[in-house]
Design a protein around this motif. Structure first.
Motif, PDB file in Angstrom:
ATOM      1  N   GLY A 147     -19.684   9.367  -3.796  1.00 25.48           N
ATOM      2  CA  GLY A 147     -20.038  10.126  -4.988  1.00 25.48           C
ATOM      3  C   GLY A 147     -21.221  11.047  -4.831  1.00 25.48           C
ATOM      4  N   GLY A 148     -21.907  10.981  -3.689  1.00 25.37           N
ATOM      5  CA  GLY A 148     -23.073  11.825  -3.491  1.00 25.37           C
ATOM      6  C   GLY A 148     -24.240  11.382  -4.355  1.00 25.37           C
ATOM      7  N   GLY A 149     -25.156  12.296  -4.619  1.00 25.38           N
ATOM      8  CA  GLY A 149     -26.336  11.981  -5.412  1.00 25.38           C
ATOM      9  C   GLY A 149     -27.564  11.813  -4.541  1.00 25.38           C
ATOM     10  N   TRP A 150     -28.458  10.924  -4.963  1.00 24.44           N
ATOM     11  CA  TRP A 150     -29.772  10.796  -4.322  1.00 24.44           C
ATOM     12  C   TRP A 150     -30.165   9.332  -4.253  1.00 24.44           C
ATOM     13  N   MET A 209       0.847  -1.184   0.000  1.00 25.26           N
ATOM     14  CA  MET A 209       0.000   0.000   0.000  1.00 25.26           C
ATOM     15  C   MET A 209       0.883   1.234   0.000  1.00 25.26           C
ATOM     16  N   SER A 210       0.646   2.128  -0.930  1.00 22.41           N
ATOM     17  CA  SER A 210       1.367   3.388  -0.994  1.00 22.41           C
ATOM     18  C   SER A 210       0.367   4.510  -0.900  1.00 22.41           C
ATOM     19  N   ALA A 211       0.545   5.416   0.036  1.00 18.57           N
ATOM     20  CA  ALA A 211      -0.384   6.521   0.218  1.00 18.57           C
ATOM     21  C   ALA A 211       0.289   7.812  -0.192  1.00 18.57           C
ATOM     22  N   VAL A 212      -0.401   8.611  -0.981  1.00 19.45           N
ATOM     23  CA  VAL A 212       0.150   9.862  -1.467  1.00 19.45           C
ATOM     24  C   VAL A 212      -0.875  10.960  -1.248  1.00 19.45           C
ATOM     25  N   PHE A 213      -0.491  12.066  -0.623  1.00 14.90           N
ATOM     26  CA  PHE A 213      -1.398  13.196  -0.480  1.00 14.90           C
ATOM     27  C   PHE A 213      -1.399  13.998  -1.765  1.00 14.90           C
ATOM     28  N   ALA A 214      -2.583  14.227  -2.293  1.00 12.73           N
ATOM     29  CA  ALA A 214      -2.726  15.020  -3.502  1.00 12.73           C
ATOM     30  C   ALA A 214      -3.138  16.428  -3.129  1.00 12.73           C
ATOM     31  N   VAL A 215      -3.317  17.254  -4.129  1.00 16.54           N
ATOM     32  CA  VAL A 215      -3.753  18.619  -3.882  1.00 16.54           C
ATOM     33  C   VAL A 215      -5.195  18.598  -3.416  1.00 16.54           C
ATOM     34  N   PRO A 216      -5.649  19.636  -2.722  1.00 20.54           N
ATOM     35  CA  PRO A 216      -7.030  19.656  -2.264  1.00 20.54           C
ATOM     36  C   PRO A 216      -8.001  19.490  -3.429  1.00 20.54           C
ATOM     37  N   ALA A 217      -9.077  18.739  -3.192  1.00 23.70           N
ATOM     38  CA  ALA A 217     -10.085  18.508  -4.229  1.00 23.70           C
ATOM     39  C   ALA A 217     -11.468  18.755  -3.649  1.00 23.70           C
ATOM     40  N   GLN A 218     -12.385  19.135  -4.506  1.00 27.31           N
ATOM     41  CA  GLN A 218     -13.754  19.373  -4.086  1.00 27.31           C
ATOM     42  C   GLN A 218     -14.458  18.040  -3.865  1.00 27.31           C
ATOM     43  N   ALA A 219     -14.937  17.809  -2.661  1.00 29.73           N
ATOM     44  CA  ALA A 219     -15.609  16.552  -2.363  1.00 29.73           C
ATOM     45  C   ALA A 219     -17.056  16.608  -2.816  1.00 29.73           C
ATOM     46  N   ALA A 220     -17.604  15.424  -3.072  1.00 28.25           N
ATOM     47  CA  ALA A 220     -19.026  15.346  -3.390  1.00 28.25           C
ATOM     48  C   ALA A 220     -19.843  15.729  -2.165  1.00 28.25           C
ATOM     49  N   ASP A 221     -20.971  16.372  -2.403  1.00 33.44           N
ATOM     50  CA  ASP A 221     -21.877  16.661  -1.300  1.00 33.44           C
ATOM     51  C   ASP A 221     -22.406  15.354  -0.734  1.00 33.44           C
ATOM     52  N   PRO A 222     -22.766  15.338   0.545  1.00 33.49           N
ATOM     53  CA  PRO A 222     -23.370  14.118   1.107  1.00 33.49           C
ATOM     54  C   PRO A 222     -24.616  13.738   0.316  1.00 33.49           C
ATOM     55  N   PRO A 223     -24.887  12.454   0.159  1.00 31.23           N
ATOM     56  CA  PRO A 223     -26.057  12.055  -0.621  1.00 31.23           C
ATOM     57  C   PRO A 223     -27.356  12.478   0.057  1.00 31.23           C
ATOM     58  N   ALA A 224     -28.330  12.836  -0.757  1.00 26.99           N
ATOM     59  CA  ALA A 224     -29.688  13.036  -0.260  1.00 26.99           C
ATOM     60  C   ALA A 224     -30.358  11.671  -0.164  1.00 26.99           C
TER      61      ALA A 224
END
Length: 551
Positions: free
Chosen positions: A308-311, A120-135
C-alpha cells in the motif's frame, strides 16, 4: 516496466498470505495479509507484481495458513496464463490448481500430521496503478553516544537518518557532543527536536511545555542545526501540547505505537502513515525498537507496508552496548549491532531494487525552516521556606495517571514501576504509592519533575539542603539526588544512606552535601532498589547552610 494486478481467490480460514513475484529470473516480493474467520467463505487478495511488457507472465505464490492452533509450512504454486503475453492483457487467462500443504496440528502436547487443500484461481485484470514504494525513515531518539556507531553503519550503506536530540543532553557524559551532532548533519543526516530535558509534556503546564519545546529548537538552532522535525518524549501529548509544537515552528512531530508491529495489541492498526500525513504534528509510527526485536521483526515493518505504500518511521534508542548514560546499566531499548547492521544492509538492497525509499523525516514532510520562537522565562527562584511544589501531593496532575502535579515517576534499569494515588495520606486526603515488580536492575522513585523551572526546586551552588519525607515501605529506601546545569542538563548527584522498611508512617530526614558549582536546581525522591511497595507523603526541602562550592 508495467504493473499488473494479480487477483487470487482462496478458500480458507484464518490466512496469512505471502505473494512472490518473479520476472525473467529477477525475484521481487510483495506481501499481503488477510484474515478471515469463516472457514467456508471465499476471500479475494490482490497482489501487484511488476512485469516487463512483451514477456510471458509467470508467477509463483507461497501460501501459509496460521491460526491459534494450526501452523502450516509453505508450499509454492506456479502458473502461467494459457494464452497471450503481458503486452495485451488476456481477460480470462486462468490457471487453476489444488495446493496441498503439509503442516502440524499443535494441541495438548501432541503433534499430528494433517493435509489442507486450497482452490486457487488466478485472473489477470486490466493494468492498475501501483502504490509507490513506502518511504522509510530511520529515527534515533535521545542523542545517545552509541548512535554515532549506528550513523557510521548508515553511511556505509548510503543511507541517512533523523536524530531527535534533546538540547540539554548534548555534551553530557554518555551522550553526543555538539561537534558530533554537527558532523552528522554535515553528512546529510537530520537533527530534530526532542525537548530540552526529555520530560512527559502531558504532565506539564503550558508555560513549561513552551520552554521545553520552543527553547529546545532555539538552543539547537543557535548551535547551527536546521531543525524542522520533533518527536514527543514517551509519545505523550495532549491537544494543547500538539498546538505548542506547531507554534514553536516545527513542521512535524512523531508519536509512537500507532502502527502495527510485533508489539501485542497493535494488530489491525495499519502498516504505514499516509504521505502527506493527515496530521503532520502527530504522525503515526510503530512502537520503539527494543532488545526483543529480531531482524525479521524489523523487515516486516517495511514489507508489510510495501503493497500500500505510505511512510514508516522506525525508532531506535541504543545500538550495540545498550547502556543508559545516566546509570551505566543495560537499557532494554537496545538493538544488537548485528541485527541493526543486517537490517540496514537489507534496507539498502530494498531501496536499490525500488521496493522502498529511505528518507529523513524532513525529506518526507518538506516545508521551509520557520523562525525559532523562545518560550516564556522561568519563574523567579524560590529560596526560602519549603522549596517543594505541591509537597503534600494533594493536587493531582493534569492527566489521570496517578501522579501528583509537579511530580514524576522516575527510575531506570529493568523493572516495572506503577504509581497510584491512595487514601488517606499521612496528613491530607491522599498519598502516593509506588509498586516495583519484575526487578532485575536499576530503581524506581517519585521525585519533582526534572524541568526548566516550573516545579524543580531552585538551588544555590555551595548551599546544603535538608530534605524530609514521611513514608511506609516493604523494602529499604533512600533519597536519590539530581542537579541541573547549563541549558537544562540533569545529572545524577548522590544518594543518602538507606533507611529500613517501615510498616507505619515514619519520617526520614537527610542533609545533602554542598550543591556543585554551576547547578541551578535540584531534585530528589525516595527510591526502591528491588521489588516492593513504597508510600510517601508530606515532603519538605529547606536551604540550611551556605558553604564554598564543591570542586
Amino acid at each position: 516496466m508495467t504493473r499488473w494486478d494479480l487477483a487470487v481467490r482462496i478458500r480458507s480460514g484464518l490466512l496469512t498470505h505471502h505473494a512472490n513475484c518473479s520476472e525473467s529470473g529477477r525475484f521481487l516480493r510483495r506481501r499481503a495479509i488477510c484474515r478471515h474467520d469463516a472457514p467456508e467463505d471465499s476471500l479475494w487478495l490482490t497482489v501487484q507484481c511488476p512485469v516487463t511488457r512483451g514477456e510471458p507472465a509467470r508467477r509463483s505464490r507461497t501460501t501459509e495458513l496460521r491460526d491459534a492452533d494450526m501452523k502450516f509450512t509453505s508450499h509454492k504454486f506456479s502458473f502461467r496464463p494459457t494464452t497471450g503475453t503481458t503486452t495485451e492483457p488476456t481477460p480470462r487467462a486462468t490457471a487453476t490448481g489444488t495446493v496441498k500443504v503439509r503442516g502440524r496440528w499443535l494441541a495438548a502436547g501432541s503433534v499430528v500430521g494433517v493435509m489442507a487443500s486450497f482452490l486457487m484461481s488466478a485472473v489477470f485484470a486490466v493494468p492498475a496503478q501501483a502504490a509507490d514504494p513506502p518511504a522509510v525513515s530511520l529515527t534515533f531518539d535521545d542523542a545517545n553516544g552509541d548512535q554515532m556507531a549506528a550513523a557510521q553503519i548508515l553511511n556505509a550503506a548510503g543511507l541517512k537518518g533523523t536524530f531527535f536530540t534533546p538540547s540539554g543532553f548534548l555534551d553530557a557524559t554518555g551522550y553526543m557532543t555538539t561537534a558530533q551532532a554537527l558532523a552528522l548533519q554535515a553528512a546529510g543526516n537530520e537533527i530534530g527536536g526532542h525537548t530540552v530535558t526529555h520530560p512527559d509534556l502531558a504532565q506539564m503546564g503550558p508555560d513549561e511545555v513552551m520552554r521545553q519545546v520552543c527553547n529546545d529548537r532555539v538552543n539547537l538552532t543557535a548551535k547551527g542545526f536546521r531543525v524542522t522535525s520533533f518527536a514527543y518524549p514517551f509519545a505523550s501529548l495532549t491537544p494543547a501540547v500538539e498546538q505548542t509544537v506547531k507554534d514553536c515552528g516545527f513542521n512535524s512531530a512523531r508519536g509512537l505505537g500507532d502502527l502495527e508491529s510485533k508489539v501485542p495489541g497493535t494488530a489491525g492498526l495499519g502498516f504505514a502513515e499516509t504521505v502527506p500525513p493527515a496530521d503532520p504534528w502527530l504522525t503515526m509510527a510503530p512502537d520503539e525498537v527494543d532488545n526483543t526485536w529480531t531482524l525479521l521483526d524489523l523487515q516486516n515493518l517495511v514489507t508489510n507496508a510495501q503493497p500500500g505504500g505510505g511512510w514508516v518511521q522506525i525508532t531506535f534508542h541504543h545500538i550495540g552496548t545498550g547502556v543508559d548514560p545516566t546509570s551505566n546499566i543495560a537499557d532494554p531499548l537496545t538493538v544488537s549491532t548485528d541485527v541493526y547492521t543486517q537490517f540496514v544492509q537489507w534496507l539498502a538492497a530494498q531501496q536499490s531494487a525500488g521496493l522502498a525509499t529511505v528518507k529523513t523525516v524532513d525529506q518526507v514532510i518538506g516545508g521551509t525552516v520557520q523562525a525559532a520562537v523562545s518560550g516564556p522565562a522561568a519563574p523567579a527562584p524560590q529560596t526560602t521556606g519549603n522549596l517543594f511544589k505541591n509537597p503534600s501531593l494533594e493536587t493531582a496532575g493534569p492527566l489521570a495517571t496517578g501522579l501528583p502535579q509537579c511530580w514524576a515517576g522516575g527510575g531506570y534499569g529493568t523493572n516495572t514501576r506503577v504509581f497510584t494515588t491512595v487514601a488517606p495520606g499521612h496528613t491530607g486526603a491522599v498519598a502516593e504509592q509506588m509498586d516495583v515488580t519484575g526487578f532485575a536492575s536499576g530503581d524506581g522513585k517519585l521525585l519533582p519533575t526534572l524541568d526548566l523551572g516550573e516545579c524543580a526546586p531552585s538551588a544555590t551552588p555551595g548551599h546544603s539542603y535538608q530534605m524530609k519525607a514521611w513514608f511506609k515501605s516493604t523494602a529499604a529506601t533512600q533519597f536519590e539526588l539530581y542537579y541541573r546545569t547549563g541549558l537544562g542538563t540533569w545529572h545524577y548527584w548522590t544518594a543518602s544512606p538507606q533507611v529500613l522498611p517501615a510498616a507505619d508512617w515514619t519520617q526520614t530526614a537527610w542533609t545533602s552535601p554542598p550543591v556543585p558549582a554551576g547547578a541551578s536546581a535540584i531534585s530528589m525522591g525516595l527510591n526502591l532498589v528491588g521489588n516492593g511497595t513504597l508510600v510517601t507523603d508530606d515532603y519538605e526541602l529547606t536551604d540550611v547552610a551556605a558553604t564554598a562550592p564543591a570542586p
